[in-house]
Design an enzyme around this catalytic site. Structure first.
Site, PDB file in Angstrom:
ATOM      1  N   ASN A  13      -6.577   1.725   2.823  1.00  0.00           N
ATOM      2  CA  ASN A  13      -7.258   3.008   3.024  1.00  0.00           C
ATOM      3  C   ASN A  13      -6.842   4.044   1.989  1.00  0.00           C
ATOM      4  O   ASN A  13      -7.626   4.918   1.613  1.00  0.00           O
ATOM      5  CB  ASN A  13      -6.966   3.534   4.435  1.00  0.00           C
ATOM      6  CG  ASN A  13      -7.581   2.671   5.512  1.00  0.00           C
ATOM      7  OD1 ASN A  13      -8.353   1.757   5.241  1.00  0.00           O
ATOM      8  ND2 ASN A  13      -7.222   2.936   6.757  1.00  0.00           N
ATOM      9  N   GLU A  39      -6.501  -8.866   3.966  1.00  0.00           N
ATOM     10  CA  GLU A  39      -5.635  -8.159   4.909  1.00  0.00           C
ATOM     11  C   GLU A  39      -5.602  -8.965   6.197  1.00  0.00           C
ATOM     12  O   GLU A  39      -6.641  -9.144   6.844  1.00  0.00           O
ATOM     13  CB  GLU A  39      -6.128  -6.746   5.212  1.00  0.00           C
ATOM     14  CG  GLU A  39      -5.875  -5.732   4.122  1.00  0.00           C
ATOM     15  CD  GLU A  39      -6.145  -4.294   4.580  1.00  0.00           C
ATOM     16  OE1 GLU A  39      -5.958  -3.998   5.794  1.00  0.00           O
ATOM     17  OE2 GLU A  39      -6.547  -3.488   3.735  1.00  0.00           O
ATOM     18  N   TYR A  66      -6.645  -7.878  12.135  1.00  0.00           N
ATOM     19  CA  TYR A  66      -5.323  -7.770  12.729  1.00  0.00           C
ATOM     20  C   TYR A  66      -5.462  -8.097  14.215  1.00  0.00           C
ATOM     21  O   TYR A  66      -6.404  -7.650  14.868  1.00  0.00           O
ATOM     22  CB  TYR A  66      -4.756  -6.355  12.576  1.00  0.00           C
ATOM     23  CG  TYR A  66      -4.560  -5.923  11.136  1.00  0.00           C
ATOM     24  CD1 TYR A  66      -3.348  -6.139  10.482  1.00  0.00           C
ATOM     25  CD2 TYR A  66      -5.592  -5.297  10.428  1.00  0.00           C
ATOM     26  CE1 TYR A  66      -3.158  -5.745   9.168  1.00  0.00           C
ATOM     27  CE2 TYR A  66      -5.413  -4.904   9.109  1.00  0.00           C
ATOM     28  CZ  TYR A  66      -4.202  -5.128   8.480  1.00  0.00           C
ATOM     29  OH  TYR A  66      -4.024  -4.735   7.175  1.00  0.00           O
ATOM     30  N   GLU A 118     -12.637  -1.405   2.860  1.00  0.00           N
ATOM     31  CA  GLU A 118     -13.107  -1.102   4.225  1.00  0.00           C
ATOM     32  C   GLU A 118     -14.118   0.046   4.287  1.00  0.00           C
ATOM     33  O   GLU A 118     -14.035   0.921   5.148  1.00  0.00           O
ATOM     34  CB  GLU A 118     -11.913  -0.808   5.133  1.00  0.00           C
ATOM     35  CG  GLU A 118     -11.038  -2.027   5.360  1.00  0.00           C
ATOM     36  CD  GLU A 118      -9.948  -1.819   6.404  1.00  0.00           C
ATOM     37  OE1 GLU A 118      -9.797  -0.700   6.927  1.00  0.00           O
ATOM     38  OE2 GLU A 118      -9.234  -2.803   6.697  1.00  0.00           O
ATOM     39  N   GLU A 144       0.855  -1.192   0.000  1.00  0.00           N
ATOM     40  CA  GLU A 144       0.000   0.000   0.000  1.00  0.00           C
ATOM     41  C   GLU A 144       0.886   1.235   0.000  1.00  0.00           C
ATOM     42  O   GLU A 144       1.993   1.220   0.551  1.00  0.00           O
ATOM     43  CB  GLU A 144      -0.905   0.017   1.239  1.00  0.00           C
ATOM     44  CG  GLU A 144      -1.810   1.240   1.301  1.00  0.00           C
ATOM     45  CD  GLU A 144      -2.877   1.146   2.392  1.00  0.00           C
ATOM     46  OE1 GLU A 144      -3.677   2.095   2.506  1.00  0.00           O
ATOM     47  OE2 GLU A 144      -2.902   0.144   3.117  1.00  0.00           O
TER      48      GLU A 144
END
Length: 505
Positions: A71, A303, A243, A172, A26
């Site tokens: 993001n 992710e 996570y 997201e 990213e």
């Protein structure tokens, strides 16, 4: 202490998709700039990419890399990242409060992926943008020639289409932190139309619907249900993200407020991945029944990682300022291994997973701007999985002592997965305790009389690989003989990651 594992050649969970060992780059922190790309570094090639990093990535055998976010993608204008580099605009990235130079764009990242032998899993912006920008990007990347966007790609130096086959429909968008966050219904409708139109441009592509960002949100898993009901027949996978950290913080970007978990509790948290996958499978199957569909929805865990706190302080609106650049300890590595095994245990439904992220930001690989690149110990776990977890995941029954902690009960001392690739049996074992374990494996395979045992452990659970000691934690390999035809005994050290490999007759 002793554990018993029972496995059979005829009882199988499902085939392992090679894309389970994918990763993620990213435009975040130092993942791109000073991570994969640093023109002034001694190892940089003619395109500015660090060859020491390329070498380490190639050793991981990663089949696919998700890009450019995350993001970041929810505010990204892809058109800024093409054409002459000197003419590309610098933009504010509000997701990570940095300045994006666009020096590395679609063409550059594609070329880097060619060096490391990986395909691209491309994400489109459905935060601040929509259907039109998404279909134009597919046309730019994949259409052969003769249209505005395909001819512009050719003008920019890429005659052959990039041929991107997998596309994330945003990122997201259930999260209140996300630029352009939406309700599940809004997002489901938008994603349905975007996917439909993108596939009209190229009917060979597959798309991934955004699912819940984390099970910690109160909208989980209702978000997934609503979005799926709107887009089920026009998408191919549903995304999962998660996570795990030591503190159970709501905001992983800020210093912790909660008390740190003890080791037993921390390592037990891998159970959350199993539970999340099973809950989302149930949600998908409910929607399948509700819609009376013939289609089974598969999952993309695109992710996932353990999470540790930053080693360096982020500074707003600087290029390449760290977000959560960190070292992982041996303790983190054991949990990382269990998270990988949880995904592997559900290979029948999870077909894609992307470890997040590859370089510098909660990474497998760390780089020094003026020096070397080196491996976090989690690198070795990922490498073992990508090299050796190929074939069919077998059903297993493991009988071993369990422990209780405040948050999770009946946690097995030994975590395990068994994979049969036709020529070889591979057994992954994690010892979650501070005592050596003996694992007796009962089976019906015809095995050769010698095997190999890779072990990753350390004298202290807080040990880590640093620039001063880049190989403090690294695997050792030992060879052993098999005495009984139908029984295999393996000793595993305290707090260790283990890979047992035996060839079949």
């Amino acid at each position: 202490m002793e554990a018993t594992m029972l496995i059979s050649s005829v009882k199988r969970v499902g085939k392992v998709d090679p894309r389970l060992y994918s990763s993620f780059i990213e435009h975040m922190g130092r993942a791109v700039y000073e991570g994969i790309y640093q023109p002034d570094h001694p190892s940089a090639n003619e395109s500015g990419f660090r060859q020491d990093v390329i070498h380490l990535v190639k050793e991981l055998n990663i089949p696919m890399i998700r890009y450019p976010g995350g993001n970041f993608v929810s505010g990204f204008r892809w058109e800024d990242s093409i054409g002459p580099i000197a003419s590309r605009p610098k933009r504010l990235d509000l997701a990570w409060r940095t300045i994006e130079t666009n020096e590395v764009g679609i063409h550059e990242f594609y070329n880097w992926c060619q060096h490391v032998g990986a395909e691209i899993n491309m994400a489109v912006n459905l935060g601040t943008r929509g259907v039109d920008a998404a279909r134009n990007l597919v046309e730019y990347c994949n259409f052969p020639k003769g249209t505005f966007w395909s001819d512009l790609r050719i003008k920019n130096g890429q005659k052959k289409p990039f041929g991107v086959k997998l596309w994330c429909l945003g990122n997201e968008l259930d999260g209140p932190w996300q630029v352009g966050a939406k309700s599940a219904y809004e997002y489901g409708r938008l994603a349905n139309e975007a996917s439909k139109v993108m596939k009209l441009v190229d009917d060979s592509i597959k798309t991934i619907l955004v699912g819940s960002s984390t099970p910690r949100l109160p909208s989980y898993p209702e978000w997934d249900r609503i979005a799926l009901e709107e887009a089920y027949e026009n998408v191919d996978y549903l995304a999962l993200h998660n996570y795990i950290d030591k503190y159970d913080e709501e905001d992983l970007t800020k210093p912790p407020k909660n008390e740190r978990d003890d080791t037993a509790t921390y390592l037990a948290k891998a159970y959350r991945f199993d539970r999340q996958i099973e809950e989302i499978v149930a949600t998908c199957d409910y929607v399948k029944g509700y819609l009376r569909s013939e289609k089974t929805m598969y999952l993309a865990f695109d992710e996932w990682n353990v999470h540790a706190q930053p080693e360096k302080r982020h500074r707003d609106f600087e290029i390449g300022s760290p977000i959560d650049w960190c070292y992982f300890t041996m303790e983190d590595t054991l949990l990382f291994g269990s998270l990988g095994l949880a995904i592997l245990r559900h290979a029948d439904r999870v077909k894609i997973s992307c470890q997040s992220l590859l370089v510098n930001t909660i990474p497998l690989i760390l780089t020094d701007a003026k020096g070397q690149a080196w491996k976090n110990p989690t690198y070795y776990v990922m490498q073992h999985l990508s090299k050796y977890a190929k074939g069919q995941v077998l059903e297993q029954q493991i009988i071993c002592p369990v422990y209780d902690c405040e948050k999770i009960k009946k946690v097995p001392y030994v975590d395990s997965v068994v994979v049969d690739n036709g020529n070889q049996l591979t057994i992954f074992l994690i010892n979650r305790t501070n005592e050596q374990q003996n694992v007796m494996i009962e089976h019906n395979f015809n095995l050769l009389d010698q095997g190999e045992h890779y072990a990753l452990t350390s004298s202290d659970l807080l040990d880590k690989n640093t620039r001063e000691e880049p190989e403090k934690i690294k695997p050792e390999i030992n060879y052993f003989s098999i005495e009984k035809h139908d029984e295999l005994n393996v000793g595993i050290e305290k707090y260790s990651w283990n890979v047992i490999r035996i060839k079949k007759m």
